[in-house]
Scaffold this active site. Sequence first.
Site, PDB file in Angstrom:
ATOM      1  N   HIS A 106     -36.665  -5.754  49.377  1.00 40.67           N
ATOM      2  CA  HIS A 106     -37.833  -6.089  48.565  1.00 40.67           C
ATOM      3  C   HIS A 106     -37.360  -6.728  47.266  1.00 40.67           C
ATOM      4  CE1 HIS A 106     -40.197  -2.576  50.632  1.00 40.67           C
ATOM      5  NE2 HIS A 106     -40.016  -3.617  51.421  1.00 40.67           N
ATOM      6  N   ASP A 121     -42.134   1.533  53.847  1.00 43.22           N
ATOM      7  CA  ASP A 121     -41.878   0.328  54.643  1.00 43.22           C
ATOM      8  C   ASP A 121     -40.643   0.538  55.517  1.00 43.22           C
ATOM      9  OD1 ASP A 121     -42.158  -2.281  55.567  1.00 43.22           O
ATOM     10  OD2 ASP A 121     -40.922  -3.116  53.962  1.00 43.22           O
ATOM     11  N   MET A 158     -38.532   2.739  47.567  1.00 42.90           N
ATOM     12  CA  MET A 158     -39.813   3.369  47.310  1.00 42.90           C
ATOM     13  C   MET A 158     -40.794   3.044  48.425  1.00 42.90           C
ATOM     14  SD  MET A 158     -42.131   2.832  43.873  1.00 42.90           S
ATOM     15  CE  MET A 158     -40.649   2.948  42.876  1.00 42.90           C
ATOM     16  N   SER A 187     -35.143  -1.169  49.431  1.00 44.61           N
ATOM     17  CA  SER A 187     -35.957  -1.599  48.291  1.00 44.61           C
ATOM     18  C   SER A 187     -35.288  -1.144  47.006  1.00 44.61           C
ATOM     19  CB  SER A 187     -37.385  -1.032  48.424  1.00 44.61           C
ATOM     20  OG  SER A 187     -38.208  -1.481  47.371  1.00 44.61           O
ATOM     21  N   THR A 188     -35.894  -0.233  46.258  1.00 43.23           N
ATOM     22  CA  THR A 188     -35.337   0.211  44.980  1.00 43.23           C
ATOM     23  C   THR A 188     -33.925   0.771  45.153  1.00 43.23           C
ATOM     24  OG1 THR A 188     -37.578   0.820  44.290  1.00 43.23           O
ATOM     25  CG2 THR A 188     -35.750   1.653  42.960  1.00 43.23           C
TER      26      THR A 188
END
Length: 384
Positions: free
Chosen positions: A229, A326, A323, A202-203
């Site tokens: 993401h 998940d 973050m 993600s991030t």
Amino acid sequence: MTIRVLVVDDSSFFRRRVSEILNQDPNIEVIGTANNGKEAVEKAAELRPSVITMDIEMPVLDGISAVKQIMQQTPTPILMFSSLTHDGASATLDALDAGALDFLPKKFEDIARDKEEATKVLQQKVREIGRRRVSGFRPSRVAATPSTASRIASERTTTSSLRQPDRSFSQRAPVTDTRNTGTSERPKASGKQYKLMAIGTSTGGPVALQKVLTQLPANFPHPILLIQHMPGAFTPAFAQRLDTLCKIKVKEAENGDLLKPGVAYLAPGGKQMLVEGRSGSQKLKIYEDDSPRVTYKPSVDITFASAAKSYGDAVLAIVLTGMGADGRDGARLLKQAGSKIWAQDEASCVVYGMPQAVASAGLSEKSIALADVAKHINTEIGCG
């Protein structure tokens, strides 16, 4: 510790709106604003903020050029605001290559379903990246090209950034755990046999994935699933960029795709990606997910879980910077099926949420510095 923020945008309305939202958080304080990239560079040096929020298209100096200068002169965590268009996606990827840590859609209704949730997401993003310190920059071996924002503003016809992304500068997280810096460990193959690799992030993921995938050989022997993401408007541009840079083939996944060796399939933003079938005839199912209970679309958990069902013990799954948590539940199913789980180490993560969730649950076998992930993959798979 209060996170001090510089808000940069050429719209006075947007500067005011972002400032009001951030100042609602008792741990965040907006210490200044700027209405163009040149002013942002100057105020970054003067105010030394913890975080900068940055627009892309601005007069005098665009956001991407400002990011480059700031990362060179006064390295600071930067959150970009972007339009959900093809050009906006390309420009945002340029900004991440230049050193920005994360991004959000500029229209708040694109961030979340309601105003309250969008406010929480923005505040959380700023808090998370505000905890990171960035330092220095690394000159790239790839020649820099004009930023997408500059091209949009000037309406010039030049080489697309999707073909030659600007990688002149890159953030580097401080090393906090010398045991996991990746500088001394020599990877050793376990001898396990695989049929699939899956990576969730993600991030910080776009830069992390680019770093890992560009080091894989063209004859990589297995299919690769990528779950990042990212909004749906961004994934086509990101897949095209990776495909241009990598020796392996990278594509945005489509419903019905047959999984082939040496091909990486990027889950489309806003949708879910499942693996269906068994015994060498696996294919992908891409579907819309309207469930309010599912936070991430695409979800690492959902893809990992389907891979566990379809491939059993033959998956190498890796959770990179991001973050939240998940990937933890899906990794648990993979591990129960006999597959291997690796995680990126804390020191090299932009945000240590997702890898930490997997590591803290006792699911990951290794915590690996980002710079060494590809080396470990190639050794383990037997193609390095």
